[in-house]
Design an enzyme around this catalytic site. Structure first.
Site, PDB file in Angstrom:
ATOM      1  CD1 TRP A   1      23.217  10.217  -9.532  1.00 52.09           C
ATOM      2  CD2 TRP A   1      21.782   9.057  -8.276  1.00 52.09           C
ATOM      3  NE1 TRP A   1      22.682   9.216 -10.314  1.00 52.09           N
ATOM      4  CE2 TRP A   1      21.784   8.494  -9.564  1.00 52.09           C
ATOM      5  CE3 TRP A   1      20.947   8.497  -7.302  1.00 52.09           C
ATOM      6  CZ2 TRP A   1      20.999   7.393  -9.916  1.00 52.09           C
ATOM      7  CZ3 TRP A   1      20.161   7.407  -7.651  1.00 52.09           C
ATOM      8  CH2 TRP A   1      20.196   6.873  -8.952  1.00 52.09           C
TER       9      TRP A   1
ATOM     10  CG  ASP B   1      25.858   4.768 -16.058  1.00 53.34           C
ATOM     11  OD1 ASP B   1      25.060   4.400 -15.195  1.00 53.34           O
ATOM     12  OD2 ASP B   1      25.530   5.045 -17.215  1.00 53.34           O
TER      13      ASP B   1
ATOM     14  CG  PHE C   1      23.071  11.105 -20.465  1.00 49.98           C
ATOM     15  CD1 PHE C   1      22.740  11.979 -19.441  1.00 49.98           C
ATOM     16  CD2 PHE C   1      22.055  10.339 -21.016  1.00 49.98           C
ATOM     17  CE1 PHE C   1      21.432  12.074 -18.965  1.00 49.98           C
ATOM     18  CE2 PHE C   1      20.747  10.421 -20.559  1.00 49.98           C
ATOM     19  CZ  PHE C   1      20.430  11.290 -19.536  1.00 49.98           C
ATOM     20  CB  SER C   2      27.361   6.994 -19.778  1.00 48.99           C
ATOM     21  OG  SER C   2      26.983   6.921 -18.432  1.00 48.99           O
TER      22      SER C   2
ATOM     23  NE  ARG D   1      20.752   6.358 -22.377  1.00 46.35           N
ATOM     24  CZ  ARG D   1      19.434   6.313 -22.455  1.00 46.35           C
ATOM     25  NH1 ARG D   1      18.784   7.163 -23.225  1.00 46.35           N
ATOM     26  NH2 ARG D   1      18.759   5.416 -21.770  1.00 46.35           N
ATOM     27  CG  ASP D   2      25.040   5.332 -22.636  1.00 45.97           C
ATOM     28  OD1 ASP D   2      25.029   6.515 -22.258  1.00 45.97           O
ATOM     29  OD2 ASP D   2      24.177   4.497 -22.301  1.00 45.97           O
TER      30      ASP D   2
ATOM     31  CB  ILE E   1      21.461  -1.951 -26.010  1.00 43.14           C
ATOM     32  CG1 ILE E   1      20.949  -3.385 -26.181  1.00 43.14           C
ATOM     33  CG2 ILE E   1      22.942  -1.942 -25.635  1.00 43.14           C
ATOM     34  CD1 ILE E   1      21.657  -4.190 -27.252  1.00 43.14           C
ATOM     35  CD  GLU E   2      20.099   2.694 -20.148  1.00 40.59           C
ATOM     36  OE1 GLU E   2      19.640   3.826 -20.113  1.00 40.59           O
ATOM     37  OE2 GLU E   2      20.178   1.967 -19.143  1.00 40.59           O
TER      38      GLU E   2
END
Ligand code: FRU
Length: 651
Positions: free
Chosen positions: A223, A226, A285-286, A347-348, A406-407
């Site tokens: 997989w 982003d 995560f991102s 996040r991100d 919002i990501e």
């Protein structure tokens, strides 16, 4: 006795003794190194007669245990069940530490602490007062229970496997009473080796799948989501991405890593970031890349574990950026910094520089994703090494009440315009406008869609000469093939005089081209004309198409069956551009021709129209469908075409 000796005796008597008392040795409850479980009692069939020595038949690699032996209830597969209960012991230290792996099934596949019931004074069956599961991974990570409140109580440990089916087993080792939490900083090498081995095994199975794109970035298998932290560093473009090395569904987020000297040819590097189980991480995560003013590169990302999300950093151990370690100052940012403001889905982090200041933006929302309070939050660095951050408030709130969250916000400058890109669901949107750097507020002037197709959570870099390059996640693939999804091509960004975001595939991609094919032709009203020279499943086509009557349709058919019965269509009807089922509004002003750039790569098609309208689509044309045709609506159309077969990006 000399004064000095008296002092030493007094020091030992008054200070030494308490110091020694503080350093009480650990008490090993079980290390599972014997041939059997000793005086532990096993029931059911999951535990067998004694400890396992690594993975059991049919199981993925098991690692992280100490010595030879461990408890592993995968015996006879996931469906076997049972319990293993320790003899009674007294709680004599502040903590009980142990290694645990396997399934994440609270109460069903777990290790429990049972303490005596004070009322009957003995350890009958005891009540379970602590319980820990694995994290759906075979790797055994350290876990620790604080048991100070239970000092002196009689207790037993019970390892439970009542769970059948996926991850219905548990791995346990090295149960120790201690006054200290396990002193483990990291578990990088074991975790990365496990992840790489899993990717390698899957890569063998998927490498010949004719649907896998050849010049779009994707992992060796499994997989991808982003793109993360693209950065130009010491002569290479480095690009990272969200990656699950354990399957073709989302999970176990790591950062895969590729690099390129020219944006066209790519080289795979080992997985860069892993969730540090020993530090409580479940997912990496991102995030984005930041280079301090002294040249130190950091990857700043969201660390996800059992706790609230935190923003962490990792640092390279070498200039080729192959080996990474987690920053000693982690967490760099934690939720408490927002004071009374509660940020959900926080996040991100995306790093940017404005004037002589360093900033981050993060996405989230302020109302439990109820809608209408999806925000981008701003943070300012208080130290040059980027370890100290201050919350500067909400930099942007999405104007639509239906937007929940919002990501992956991106905020950057192109020329004098500021661009904010938000992944608030699909399609991904951009806003162009101004940034008030002092107030750290963004004022949008124009709004648009980055890509109307299978496109999400992009990220971008700036080159030393100021050029901006963006990648998105192509998220339209079906699962079940051992690999899933890819990234878009690198897109060079510009902002038009009207504030529109303009995108074009990086010109460097021409390095992948074979011989050029050209065709200038008029196609009659309502006709379809095959372009025999331009066959292929990995093609670039540049087209300028002028419909004789404005508003009439014209376009191309790709991946066309030899009898013309099927194709992937790229068609414009004067109002709308359509690509394989997706559409985007597109009006051509003042008799302009339709200017298309099409990049088809086996199962993904990227279409750029007038540089301002993009549609990326995942397609699944049957094997052998490779033709290209031109189609004109009423009145006919004039086509001016160039095409190339594109080769593989992988060295
Ligand atoms: C966007 C996203 C990010 C998150 C990452 C997790 O696709 O949900 O918000 O960091 O994916 O894989």
């Amino acid at each position: 006795m000399s004064i000095r000796r008296v002092c030493i005796v007094l020091w030992v008597a008054f200070l030494g003794a308490p110091c020694l008392a503080l350093e009480r040795a650990d008490i090993v409850i079980a290390d599972f190194e014997g041939d059997d479980y000793g005086s532990w009692e096993a029931s059911g069939e999951a535990f067998g007669r004694g400890p396992a020595h690594g993975a059991l038949e049919g199981q993925m690699a098991v690692s992280g245990f100490l010595g030879r032996g461990l408890v592993n209830t995968f015996l006879h597969g996931d469906d076997s069940t049972g319990t293993l209960t320790s003899p009674e012991f007294r709680i004599e230290r502040k903590r009980i530490n142990f290694l645990v792996g396997g399934g994440r099934h609270a109460g069903e596949a777990c290790i429990e602490l049972l303490v005596d019931d004070v009322s009957d004074g003995g350890v009958s069956d005891g009540a379970s007062v602590r319980s820990t599961t694995g994290a759906d991974a075979e790797f055994l990570r350290w876990a620790s229970w604080s048991v100070e409140d239970l000092a002196g109580r009689s207790a037993r440990i019970r390892i439970v496997d009542r769970r059948k089916g996926g991850w219905g087993h548990i791995n346990v080792d090295q149960i120790v009473q201690s006054d200290e939490a396990p002193r483990v900083n990291d578990d990088r090498d074991a975790l990365l080796a496990q992840a790489e081995a899993s990717d390698r095994a899957a890569a063998e199975r998927v490498k010949d799948d004719p649907a896998r794109p050849i010049y779009h970035v994707l992992p060796p298998a499994n997989w991808i989501n982003d793109p993360n932290a693209p950065v130009f560093f010491q002569g290479y473009y480095h690009l990272f991405y969200q990656h699950n090395p354990y399957g073709d569904g989302w999970g176990h987020m790591h950062w895969g890593h590729v690099r390129s000297k020219d944006l066209a040819h790519w080289e795979r590097l080992p997985i860069a970031l892993w969730p540090s189980k020993a530090l409580g991480e479940d997912h990496v995560f991102s995030g984005s890349a930041a280079v301090t003013r002294k040249g130190q590169l950091l990857l700043i990302y969201t660390s996800i574990g059992a706790r609230l999300p935190e923003q962490w950093a990792a640092m390279p151990e070498d200039d080729s950026l192959v080996r990474w370690k987690k920053h000693p100052a982690n967490p760099l940012l934690s939720e408490a910094m927002h004071g009374s403001v509660k940020v959900h889905e926080w996040r991100d982090p995306y790093f940017f520089r404005a004037g002589n200041k360093d900033f981050l933006v993060c996405g989230g929302n302020l109302n439990k994703s109820a809608g209408g309070q999806a925000v981008v939050l701003g943070y300012e660095a208080g130290s040059e090494d980027l370890t100290d951050w201050k919350y500067r408030g909400v930099l942007f709130q999405h104007p639509d009440a239906k937007v929940k969250n919002i990501e992956c916000p991106l905020l950057f400058q192109v020329g004098s315009a500021w661009v904010l890109i938000v992944s608030q669901g699909m399609p991904v949107e951009y806003f162009t406008g101004d940034l008030d750097v002092d107030a750290l507020k963004f004022r949008p002037h124009r709004r648009g869609v980055v890509d109307f197709g299978h496109f999400y959570a992009p990220s971008c870099l700036q080159e030393p000469d100021g050029r901006r390059v963006l990648w998105g996640w192509v998220n339209g693939y079906e699962g079940g093939k051992g690999w899933r999804h890819c990234l878009t091509l690198p897109r060079v960004l510009q902002v038009g005089a009207d504030g529109a975001l303009l995108q074009s595939p990086a010109p460097e991609l021409s390095a992948l081209r074979g011989a050029e094919m050209r065709l200038e032709v008029d196609v009659a009203s309502g006709a379809t004309r095959r372009w025999d020279a331009a066959r292929g499943r990995s093609l670039e086509i540049s087209a300028s198409i002028r419909a004789a009557k404005p508003g009439q349709s014209a376009g191309l058919r790709l991946f066309e069956a030899s009898d013309g019965s099927r194709a992937i269509e790229v068609l414009h009807d004067g109002e709308t551009l359509r690509v394989a089922g997706a559409s985007a509004p597109l009006r051509l002003e003042g008799g302009q021709p339709l200017e298309l750039k099409i990049l088809a790569d086996r199962s993904v098609v990227e279409v750029y129209a007038q540089r301002a309208t993009c549609i990326t689509r995942v397609v699944s044309p049957p094997a052998g469908d490779e033709g290209v045709s031109l189609r004109a609506g009423e009145g006919g159309a004039k086509f001016d075409l160039r095409a190339w077969t594109l080769g593989s990006a992988w060295r």
